[in-house]
Write a protein that holds these residues in place. Structure first.
Motif, mmCIF file in Angstrom:
data_model
loop_
_atom_site.group_PDB
_atom_site.id
_atom_site.type_symbol
_atom_site.label_atom_id
_atom_site.label_comp_id
_atom_site.label_asym_id
_atom_site.label_seq_id
_atom_site.Cartn_x
_atom_site.Cartn_y
_atom_site.Cartn_z
ATOM 1 N N THR A 1 22.641 29.345 -45.386
ATOM 2 C CA THR A 1 21.304 28.875 -44.999
ATOM 3 C C THR A 1 21.257 28.451 -43.530
ATOM 4 O O THR A 1 20.202 28.464 -42.911
ATOM 5 C CB THR A 1 20.821 27.709 -45.886
ATOM 6 O OG1 THR A 1 21.698 26.595 -45.719
ATOM 7 C CG2 THR A 1 20.767 28.102 -47.342
ATOM 8 N N GLY A 2 22.429 28.099 -42.967
ATOM 9 C CA GLY A 2 22.465 27.763 -41.536
ATOM 10 C C GLY A 2 21.984 28.963 -40.715
ATOM 11 O O GLY A 2 21.305 28.795 -39.687
ATOM 12 N N ARG B 1 24.670 33.258 -33.259
ATOM 13 C CA ARG B 1 25.956 32.544 -33.211
ATOM 14 C C ARG B 1 26.275 31.993 -31.838
ATOM 15 O O ARG B 1 27.295 31.324 -31.648
ATOM 16 C CB ARG B 1 27.102 33.470 -33.645
ATOM 17 C CG ARG B 1 26.985 33.972 -35.054
ATOM 18 C CD ARG B 1 27.116 32.850 -36.065
ATOM 19 N NE ARG B 1 26.464 33.204 -37.328
ATOM 20 C CZ ARG B 1 26.194 32.338 -38.284
ATOM 21 N NH1 ARG B 1 26.479 31.058 -38.142
ATOM 22 N NH2 ARG B 1 25.601 32.728 -39.386
ATOM 23 N N ARG C 1 11.436 23.160 -42.445
ATOM 24 C CA ARG C 1 12.128 23.066 -43.734
ATOM 25 C C ARG C 1 11.227 23.565 -44.862
ATOM 26 O O ARG C 1 11.681 24.242 -45.773
ATOM 27 C CB ARG C 1 12.591 21.633 -43.990
ATOM 28 C CG ARG C 1 13.463 21.059 -42.878
ATOM 29 C CD ARG C 1 14.372 19.963 -43.353
ATOM 30 N NE ARG C 1 15.478 20.479 -44.127
ATOM 31 C CZ ARG C 1 16.609 20.930 -43.604
ATOM 32 N NH1 ARG C 1 16.812 20.928 -42.322
ATOM 33 N NH2 ARG C 1 17.553 21.389 -44.392
ATOM 34 N N GLN D 1 14.978 30.199 -49.804
ATOM 35 C CA GLN D 1 16.321 29.857 -50.275
ATOM 36 C C GLN D 1 16.372 29.776 -51.804
ATOM 37 O O GLN D 1 17.298 30.269 -52.435
ATOM 38 C CB GLN D 1 16.757 28.514 -49.677
ATOM 39 C CG GLN D 1 16.809 28.516 -48.164
ATOM 40 C CD GLN D 1 17.032 27.103 -47.623
ATOM 41 O OE1 GLN D 1 18.094 26.543 -47.752
ATOM 42 N NE2 GLN D 1 16.001 26.521 -47.037
ATOM 43 N N ASP E 1 21.514 20.465 -47.162
ATOM 44 C CA ASP E 1 20.687 19.790 -48.167
ATOM 45 C C ASP E 1 20.590 20.631 -49.427
ATOM 46 O O ASP E 1 19.613 20.551 -50.157
ATOM 47 C CB ASP E 1 19.275 19.579 -47.601
ATOM 48 C CG ASP E 1 18.584 20.897 -47.274
ATOM 49 O OD1 ASP E 1 19.290 21.907 -47.062
ATOM 50 O OD2 ASP E 1 17.339 20.937 -47.260
ATOM 51 N N ARG F 1 18.383 12.589 -39.176
ATOM 52 C CA ARG F 1 16.971 13.011 -39.186
ATOM 53 C C ARG F 1 16.275 12.427 -40.419
ATOM 54 O O ARG F 1 16.924 12.134 -41.435
ATOM 55 C CB ARG F 1 16.882 14.534 -39.158
ATOM 56 C CG ARG F 1 17.456 15.179 -40.397
ATOM 57 C CD ARG F 1 17.388 16.700 -40.289
ATOM 58 N NE ARG F 1 17.988 17.298 -41.461
ATOM 59 C CZ ARG F 1 18.698 18.403 -41.452
ATOM 60 N NH1 ARG F 1 18.901 19.061 -40.325
ATOM 61 N NH2 ARG F 1 19.175 18.893 -42.564
HETATM 62 O O1 DC Z 1 25.674 25.695 -40.698
HETATM 63 P P1 DC Z 1 25.214 25.984 -39.267
HETATM 64 O O2 DC Z 1 26.037 25.274 -38.266
HETATM 65 O O3 DC Z 1 25.097 27.454 -39.002
HETATM 66 O O4 DC Z 1 23.726 25.377 -39.213
HETATM 67 C C1 DC Z 1 22.958 25.380 -38.029
HETATM 68 C C2 DC Z 1 22.017 24.171 -38.023
HETATM 69 O O5 DC Z 1 21.037 24.305 -39.045
HETATM 70 C C3 DC Z 1 22.697 22.821 -38.284
HETATM 71 O O6 DC Z 1 22.751 22.038 -37.104
HETATM 72 C C4 DC Z 1 21.850 22.108 -39.272
HETATM 73 C C5 DC Z 1 20.828 23.077 -39.744
HETATM 74 N N1 DC Z 1 20.864 23.311 -41.170
HETATM 75 C C6 DC Z 1 20.080 22.507 -41.949
HETATM 76 O O7 DC Z 1 19.431 21.600 -41.449
HETATM 77 N N2 DC Z 1 20.006 22.721 -43.287
HETATM 78 C C7 DC Z 1 20.717 23.693 -43.858
HETATM 79 N N3 DC Z 1 20.623 23.901 -45.190
HETATM 80 C C8 DC Z 1 21.565 24.520 -43.080
HETATM 81 C C9 DC Z 1 21.621 24.282 -41.722
#
Ligand code: DC
Length: 233
Positions: free
Chosen positions: A36-37, A93, A111, A118, A133, A189
Motif C-alpha cells: 500500500t506504500g 522509489r 486516505r 485497498q 494502518d 499524524r
Molecule cells: O511503505 P513506504 O515507505 O513505501 O510508504 C510510503 C509512505 O506512505 C510512508 O511514509 C507512509 C505512507 N503510508 C501510509 O500512510 N499508509 C500506508 N498504509 C502505507 C504507507
C-alpha cells in the motif's frame, strides 16, 4: 457460495523489512501481495509533478479527480503502479518521493480516496497487505496482524544497501534522517497514525537476518491460518 479469503496485515515503520518479507511470503503461500506504500507513493509522485503544496488538503483535492491510479501485476506476481497509464513503479522509489508520500498520506482526503481500492483486494483474494494502518483501519478483521519493527539505525543500514543496489547515491546520515523524519510524521499524524493494533503480534527484526525473519513470520502464519508453505527447491 461466498469463498473465504484470508488476509494477513503487516504494519510497521519504513525499512523494517515489510515489503521484502511480504513478497517472499506471498510466493510461499500463493497469496497476493499488496504494497500500500506504493499507492501512497503514486499519489505523492503525482503531487510532486503537479507542483502543489503537498500538505494542503485543498490543493491535493484539486488534482485527485484527474488521477488514474492502477495496480497491475506482472507475470511474476510483482505489483506495478500506473499513473495515468504510465508505469511509475521505479519513479515512486526515488528518495525525494518518500517524503512526498508521507506528506500526502497525512491528508484525510488522500486516505479516503485510497481506502476502498485497498479493501477490494482483500474481498477478492487471499492477501498479504503491508502498510501503516492495515491492521487498525484498512483490514481491522484481518486473520493475522503483524507489527514488524527494527531499530532506526538498523533500518537505515538496510535501506542504504537497497538504494545502493539500485544505483541511487545517498549517505547513511541522509537515510537515517529521512527514516526518523518519516517515523515522526507517520506516527504523529491525526489520521490513521502508524501504531500497533491491539491484537497484532510484534516482531522485532533488529537482530534477525532476512531468513530468520521469514521463518519467524512463517511460523506465526502457520500457527494461525490453515495454509501450508510451498517448499522451494
Ligand atoms: O511503505 P513506504 O515507505 O513505501 O510508504 C510510503 C509512505 O506512505 C510512508 O511514509 C507512509 C505512507 N503510508 C501510509 O500512510 N499508509 C500506508 N498504509 C502505507 C504507507
Amino acid at each position: 457460495m461466498n469463498q473465504k479469503f484470508y488476509s494477513i496485515a503487516i504494519d510497521g515503520p519504513s525499512g523494517a523489512g515489510k515489503s521484502s518479507l511480504a513478497k517472499k511470503i506471498s510466493a510461499a503461500y500463493h497469496f497476493l501481495y499488496l504494497d500500500t506504500g506504493a499507492i501512497y507513493r503514486t499519489v505523492g509522485l503525482a503531487a510532486y509533478r503537479a507542483g502543489i503544496d503537498r500538505q494542503s488538503e485543498e490543493e491535493l483535492s484539486s488534482i485527485l479527480p484527474g488521477l488514474k491510479i492502477e495496480i497491475r501485476y506482472d507475470d511474476t506476481g510483482l505489483q506495478r503502479m500506473f499513473l495515468n497509464g504510465e508505469d511509475v513503479s521505479e519513479a515512486i522509489r526515488m528518495p525525494e518521493i518518500s517524503l512526498c508520500a508521507s506528506d500526502v498520506s497525512a491528508l484525510p482526503v488522500c486516505r479516503a480516496y485510497l481506502l476502498e481500492m485497498q479493501r477490494r483486494f482483500a474481498r477478492e483474494y487471499n492477501v498479504i497487505v503491508d502498510g501503516r494502518d492495515i491492521g487498525t483501519v484498512v483490514l481491522p478483521d484481518a486473520d493475522l496482524k503483524i507489527y514488524l519493527t527494527a531499530s532506526s539505525e538498523e533500518r537505515a543500514k538496510r535501506r542504504l544497501l537497497e538504494l545502493e543496489q539500485k544505483g541511487i547515491k545517498t549517505t547513511f546520515d541522509e537515510v537515517l534522517k529521512d527514516i526518523e523524519q518519516r517515523d515522526y510524521q507517520d506516527t504523529h499524524r491525526d489520521i490513521a497514525p502508524l501504531r500497533k493494533a491491539e491484537d497484532a503480534v510484534e516482531v522485532d527484526t533488529s537482530h534477525l537476518d532476512r531468513e530468520q525473519s521469514f521463518e519467524a513470520l512463517c511460523n506465526l502464519i502457520e500457527s494461525r491460518l490453515p495454509v501450508k508453505r510451498e517448499e522451494t527447491a
